[in-house]
Motif scaffolding. Structure first.
Motif, PDB file in Angstrom:
ATOM      1  N   THR A  12       0.847  -1.187   0.000  1.00 22.10           N
ATOM      2  CA  THR A  12       0.000   0.000   0.000  1.00 22.10           C
ATOM      3  C   THR A  12       0.883   1.238   0.000  1.00 22.10           C
ATOM      4  OG1 THR A  12      -1.811  -1.095   1.176  1.00 22.10           O
ATOM      5  CG2 THR A  12      -1.739   1.301   1.282  1.00 22.10           C
ATOM      6  N   LEU A  13       0.620   2.134  -0.938  1.00 16.73           N
ATOM      7  CA  LEU A  13       1.397   3.356  -1.107  1.00 16.73           C
ATOM      8  C   LEU A  13       0.612   4.516  -0.511  1.00 16.73           C
ATOM      9  CD1 LEU A  13       3.778   4.920  -2.376  1.00 16.73           C
ATOM     10  CD2 LEU A  13       2.533   4.857  -4.553  1.00 16.73           C
ATOM     11  N   VAL A  14       1.216   5.198   0.459  1.00 15.20           N
ATOM     12  CA  VAL A  14       0.559   6.320   1.144  1.00 15.20           C
ATOM     13  C   VAL A  14       1.262   7.618   0.740  1.00 15.20           C
ATOM     14  CG1 VAL A  14      -0.131   7.317   3.348  1.00 15.20           C
ATOM     15  CG2 VAL A  14       0.001   4.822   3.093  1.00 15.20           C
ATOM     16  N   PHE A  15       0.528   8.541   0.144  1.00 17.91           N
ATOM     17  CA  PHE A  15       1.045   9.872  -0.147  1.00 17.91           C
ATOM     18  C   PHE A  15       0.527  10.829   0.931  1.00 17.91           C
ATOM     19  CE2 PHE A  15       1.224   8.040  -4.473  1.00 17.91           C
ATOM     20  CZ  PHE A  15       2.549   8.342  -4.782  1.00 17.91           C
ATOM     21  N   GLU A  16       1.424  11.620   1.486  1.00 14.22           N
ATOM     22  CA  GLU A  16       1.060  12.497   2.603  1.00 14.22           C
ATOM     23  C   GLU A  16       1.603  13.907   2.368  1.00 14.22           C
ATOM     24  OE1 GLU A  16       1.606  12.766   7.490  1.00 14.22           O
ATOM     25  OE2 GLU A  16       2.624  11.202   6.333  1.00 14.22           O
ATOM     26  N   SER A  17       0.739  14.912   2.465  1.00 14.12           N
ATOM     27  CA  SER A  17       1.188  16.296   2.402  1.00 14.12           C
ATOM     28  C   SER A  17       1.409  16.807   3.824  1.00 14.12           C
ATOM     29  CB  SER A  17       0.157  17.168   1.678  1.00 14.12           C
ATOM     30  OG  SER A  17      -1.046  17.273   2.421  1.00 14.12           O
ATOM     31  N   PHE A  18       2.330  17.757   3.952  1.00 14.47           N
ATOM     32  CA  PHE A  18       2.617  18.296   5.296  1.00 14.47           C
ATOM     33  C   PHE A  18       3.213  19.683   5.189  1.00 14.47           C
ATOM     34  CE2 PHE A  18       6.655  16.492   4.008  1.00 14.47           C
ATOM     35  CZ  PHE A  18       7.621  17.317   4.581  1.00 14.47           C
ATOM     36  N   ALA A  19       3.243  20.379   6.321  1.00 13.88           N
ATOM     37  CA  ALA A  19       3.839  21.713   6.415  1.00 13.88           C
ATOM     38  C   ALA A  19       5.186  21.603   7.118  1.00 13.88           C
ATOM     39  CB  ALA A  19       2.923  22.655   7.196  1.00 13.88           C
TER      40      ALA A  19
ATOM     41  N   THR B  62      -7.287  25.560  -1.110  1.00  8.29           N
ATOM     42  CA  THR B  62      -6.287  24.511  -0.906  1.00  8.29           C
ATOM     43  C   THR B  62      -5.939  23.878  -2.247  1.00  8.29           C
ATOM     44  OG1 THR B  62      -7.711  22.547  -0.655  1.00  8.29           O
ATOM     45  CG2 THR B  62      -7.490  23.997   1.261  1.00  8.29           C
ATOM     46  N   GLY B  63      -4.951  23.009  -2.206  1.00  4.32           N
ATOM     47  CA  GLY B  63      -4.531  22.314  -3.417  1.00  4.32           C
ATOM     48  C   GLY B  63      -5.570  21.363  -3.972  1.00  4.32           C
ATOM     49  N   ARG B  64      -6.657  21.140  -3.242  1.00  2.00           N
ATOM     50  CA  ARG B  64      -7.747  20.314  -3.747  1.00  2.00           C
ATOM     51  C   ARG B  64      -8.761  21.124  -4.549  1.00  2.00           C
ATOM     52  NH1 ARG B  64      -8.890  16.829   1.750  1.00  2.00           N
ATOM     53  NH2 ARG B  64      -9.110  18.942   2.559  1.00  2.00           N
ATOM     54  N   ASP B  65      -8.638  22.444  -4.501  1.00  3.66           N
ATOM     55  CA  ASP B  65      -9.580  23.314  -5.202  1.00  3.66           C
ATOM     56  C   ASP B  65      -9.108  23.568  -6.630  1.00  3.66           C
ATOM     57  OD1 ASP B  65     -11.422  23.747  -3.047  1.00  3.66           O
ATOM     58  OD2 ASP B  65      -9.897  25.012  -2.111  1.00  3.66           O
ATOM     59  N   ALA B  66     -10.056  23.615  -7.569  1.00  9.29           N
ATOM     60  CA  ALA B  66      -9.727  23.742  -8.992  1.00  9.29           C
ATOM     61  C   ALA B  66      -8.909  24.992  -9.324  1.00  9.29           C
ATOM     62  CB  ALA B  66     -11.009  23.699  -9.821  1.00  9.29           C
ATOM     63  N   PRO B  67      -9.215  26.164  -8.760  1.00  7.04           N
ATOM     64  CA  PRO B  67      -8.403  27.340  -9.118  1.00  7.04           C
ATOM     65  C   PRO B  67      -6.933  27.189  -8.738  1.00  7.04           C
ATOM     66  CG  PRO B  67     -10.487  28.025  -8.156  1.00  7.04           C
ATOM     67  CD  PRO B  67     -10.392  26.548  -7.952  1.00  7.04           C
TER      68      PRO B  67
ATOM     69  N   TYR C 281      -1.655  19.733  -3.658  1.00  8.43           N
ATOM     70  CA  TYR C 281      -1.876  19.526  -5.098  1.00  8.43           C
ATOM     71  C   TYR C 281      -1.059  18.344  -5.610  1.00  8.43           C
ATOM     72  CZ  TYR C 281      -1.141  20.141 -10.114  1.00  8.43           C
ATOM     73  OH  TYR C 281      -1.025  19.919 -11.455  1.00  8.43           O
ATOM     74  N   LEU C 282       0.221  18.284  -5.247  1.00  9.00           N
ATOM     75  CA  LEU C 282       1.078  17.210  -5.753  1.00  9.00           C
ATOM     76  C   LEU C 282       0.669  15.858  -5.193  1.00  9.00           C
ATOM     77  CD1 LEU C 282       4.512  19.031  -5.774  1.00  9.00           C
ATOM     78  CD2 LEU C 282       3.330  18.055  -7.756  1.00  9.00           C
ATOM     79  N   VAL C 283       0.255  15.792  -3.935  1.00  9.69           N
ATOM     80  CA  VAL C 283      -0.209  14.522  -3.373  1.00  9.69           C
ATOM     81  C   VAL C 283      -1.468  14.055  -4.100  1.00  9.69           C
ATOM     82  CG1 VAL C 283      -1.373  13.556  -1.344  1.00  9.69           C
ATOM     83  CG2 VAL C 283       0.869  14.637  -1.105  1.00  9.69           C
ATOM     84  N   GLU C 284      -2.388  14.967  -4.362  1.00  9.71           N
ATOM     85  CA  GLU C 284      -3.590  14.584  -5.103  1.00  9.71           C
ATOM     86  C   GLU C 284      -3.222  14.042  -6.483  1.00  9.71           C
ATOM     87  OE1 GLU C 284      -6.935  14.711  -4.371  1.00  9.71           O
ATOM     88  OE2 GLU C 284      -6.498  15.199  -2.280  1.00  9.71           O
TER      89      GLU C 284
ATOM     90  N   LYS D 232      -4.151   8.500   0.420  1.00 12.07           N
ATOM     91  CA  LYS D 232      -3.594   9.846   0.523  1.00 12.07           C
ATOM     92  C   LYS D 232      -4.006  10.475   1.854  1.00 12.07           C
ATOM     93  CE  LYS D 232      -7.421  11.627  -2.282  1.00 12.07           C
ATOM     94  NZ  LYS D 232      -7.803  12.232  -3.566  1.00 12.07           N
ATOM     95  N   ARG D 233      -3.104  11.291   2.380  1.00  8.28           N
ATOM     96  CA  ARG D 233      -3.353  12.010   3.639  1.00  8.28           C
ATOM     97  C   ARG D 233      -2.927  13.457   3.448  1.00  8.28           C
ATOM     98  NH1 ARG D 233      -0.078   9.594   8.451  1.00  8.28           N
ATOM     99  NH2 ARG D 233      -1.265  11.165   9.560  1.00  8.28           N
ATOM    100  N   HIS D 234      -3.667  14.362   4.071  1.00  7.91           N
ATOM    101  CA  HIS D 234      -3.264  15.760   4.111  1.00  7.91           C
ATOM    102  C   HIS D 234      -3.188  16.146   5.583  1.00  7.91           C
ATOM    103  CE1 HIS D 234      -3.668  16.035  -0.188  1.00  7.91           C
ATOM    104  NE2 HIS D 234      -4.923  15.656  -0.147  1.00  7.91           N
ATOM    105  N   ARG D 235      -1.985  16.088   6.119  1.00  6.07           N
ATOM    106  CA  ARG D 235      -1.813  16.213   7.567  1.00  6.07           C
ATOM    107  C   ARG D 235      -2.394  17.510   8.115  1.00  6.07           C
ATOM    108  NH1 ARG D 235       4.075  16.468  10.300  1.00  6.07           N
ATOM    109  NH2 ARG D 235       3.816  18.679   9.752  1.00  6.07           N
ATOM    110  N   GLU D 236      -2.223  18.610   7.389  1.00  8.13           N
ATOM    111  CA  GLU D 236      -2.670  19.892   7.904  1.00  8.13           C
ATOM    112  C   GLU D 236      -4.134  20.183   7.588  1.00  8.13           C
ATOM    113  OE1 GLU D 236      -0.286  20.413   9.637  1.00  8.13           O
ATOM    114  OE2 GLU D 236       1.395  19.608   8.512  1.00  8.13           O
ATOM    115  N   LEU D 237      -4.735  19.408   6.705  1.00  5.26           N
ATOM    116  CA  LEU D 237      -6.119  19.661   6.310  1.00  5.26           C
ATOM    117  C   LEU D 237      -7.088  18.661   6.891  1.00  5.26           C
ATOM    118  CD1 LEU D 237      -5.734  20.512   2.492  1.00  5.26           C
ATOM    119  CD2 LEU D 237      -5.558  22.055   4.455  1.00  5.26           C
ATOM    120  N   ASP D 238      -6.712  17.381   6.956  1.00  5.37           N
ATOM    121  CA  ASP D 238      -7.631  16.338   7.393  1.00  5.37           C
ATOM    122  C   ASP D 238      -8.119  16.612   8.820  1.00  5.37           C
ATOM    123  OD1 ASP D 238      -7.222  15.127   5.007  1.00  5.37           O
ATOM    124  OD2 ASP D 238      -5.857  13.599   5.754  1.00  5.37           O
TER     125      ASP D 238
END
Length: 316
Positions: A196-203, A234-239, A291-294, A308-314
């Motif tokens: 299992t491959l986990v991609f995680e964004s962080f600050a 956030t990086g999940r938003d289209a703009p 954005y890159l994790v997505e 996928k995980r977004h540490r600062e958003l989830d």
């Protein structure tokens, strides 16, 4: 009669045959004291696991035998450093269980030393390895007591190093209880038959995740934070995605990370790894890394089991 024919009938030809028993799934939870093992146990109990806290390692094999006799399906066991003398037995025991067909899923909960010191100080709990040192420091200055606590935490890291190396590590340093529970449930929903491959964004301003197998720094990329219309998104938003997608540097960074991960994942899978965590960090963990994790998760989803995980958003 072929095995396929036999699958549709009992030994006397009357009615359907018994379906073979499903293998037992064993989640073994270890980790640093104060890192959230009790939170994970509660989450797994809510998810239908039979949970046992602080099982002595000497009883692990016999306990699993008993659970298999009663046709248990999902069991979660927590072990901690209070069993330090017998913990070295555990890696060999896990291999023995795997050879019997048990689906073993070891999780190791970790946190930064600063976080653990703060948690112990806030709860006024005594670290299990403090022993007489903690009692002696009780009447000493606060700085001496904190030094004794740090010594106990570092000793615990040494004692648990082998278990950490063989488990999927979860960094709970900045996770709230609800975030940790949700992540563990998602993680265990992935199949055990492949990596299992986990991609995680962080600050970066909140520290590099201690559970990262690989960490990539993308702070040099154009930052949507400085665009007033994008700052609150956030990086999940289209703009934001549109802003980053057209930048050639962002495209090169994505390609470099994708090629690196794609080249080395087969070797990691051959090494019998169950999980690989790829962390991508930017300054605030809101735009570029998200954005890159997505995008990376979408690119690998067809080839590997991907989370996928977004540490600062989830959880916000």
């Amino acid at each position: 009669m072929t095995s396929a024919d036999n699958a549709g009938a009992t030994g006397d030809g009357q009615g359907p045959a018994r379906v073979p028993a499903e293998p037992l799934e064993l989640v073994l939870i270890t980790g640093m004291s104060g890192s959230g093992k009790s939170v994970v146990l509660r989450a797994l109990e809510d998810a239908g696991y039979y949970c046992v806290d602080n099982l002595p390692p000497e009883l692990l094999l016999s306990f699993v035998d008993l659970e298999q006799e009663v046709a248990a399906r999902r069991v979660a066991i927590a072990m901690d450093v209070r069993s330090a003398i017998s913990l070295p037995q555990v890696p060999a025991q896990l291999q023995a269980l795997k050879s019997r067909g048990v689906q073993v899923r070891p999780l190791f909960l970790d946190s930064s030393t600063d976080t653990l010191v703060r948690r112990f100080s806030e709860t006024r709990r005594r670290h299990p390895l403090s022993g007489e040192l903690a009692a002696e420091a009780g009447a000493a200055a606060p700085a001496d007591r904190q030094h004794a606590l740090i010594d106990a935490i570092e000793l615990e890291r040494e004692l648990l190093a082998d278990l950490r190396d063989q488990a999927h590590v979860i960094d709970t340093s900045v996770l709230r209880s609800a975030q940790l529970q949700g992540y563990v449930k998602t993680l265990l929903s992935a199949p055990t038959s492949r990596l299992t491959l986990v991609f995680e964004s962080f600050a970066f301003k909140r520290g590099i995740p201690v559970d990262a197998d690989y960490a990539f720094d993308v702070r040099m990329l154009p930052n949507p934070h400085y665009e007033p219309a994008l700052r609150e998104l956030t990086g999940r938003d289209a703009p934001v995605a549109d802003f980053l997608r057209v930048d050639p540097e962002v495209g090169r960074m994505f390609s470099h990370i994708e090629r690196f991960v794609d080249e080395w994942l087969p070797a990691l899978a051959r090494d019998h790894r169950s999980y690989v965590t790829v962390a991508v960090g930017c300054t605030g963990g809101q735009h570029r890394s998200v954005y890159l994790v997505e995008r990376l998760a979408a690119a690998f989803a067809g080839r590997w089991t991907t989370l996928k995980r977004h540490r600062e958003l989830d959880g916000h």
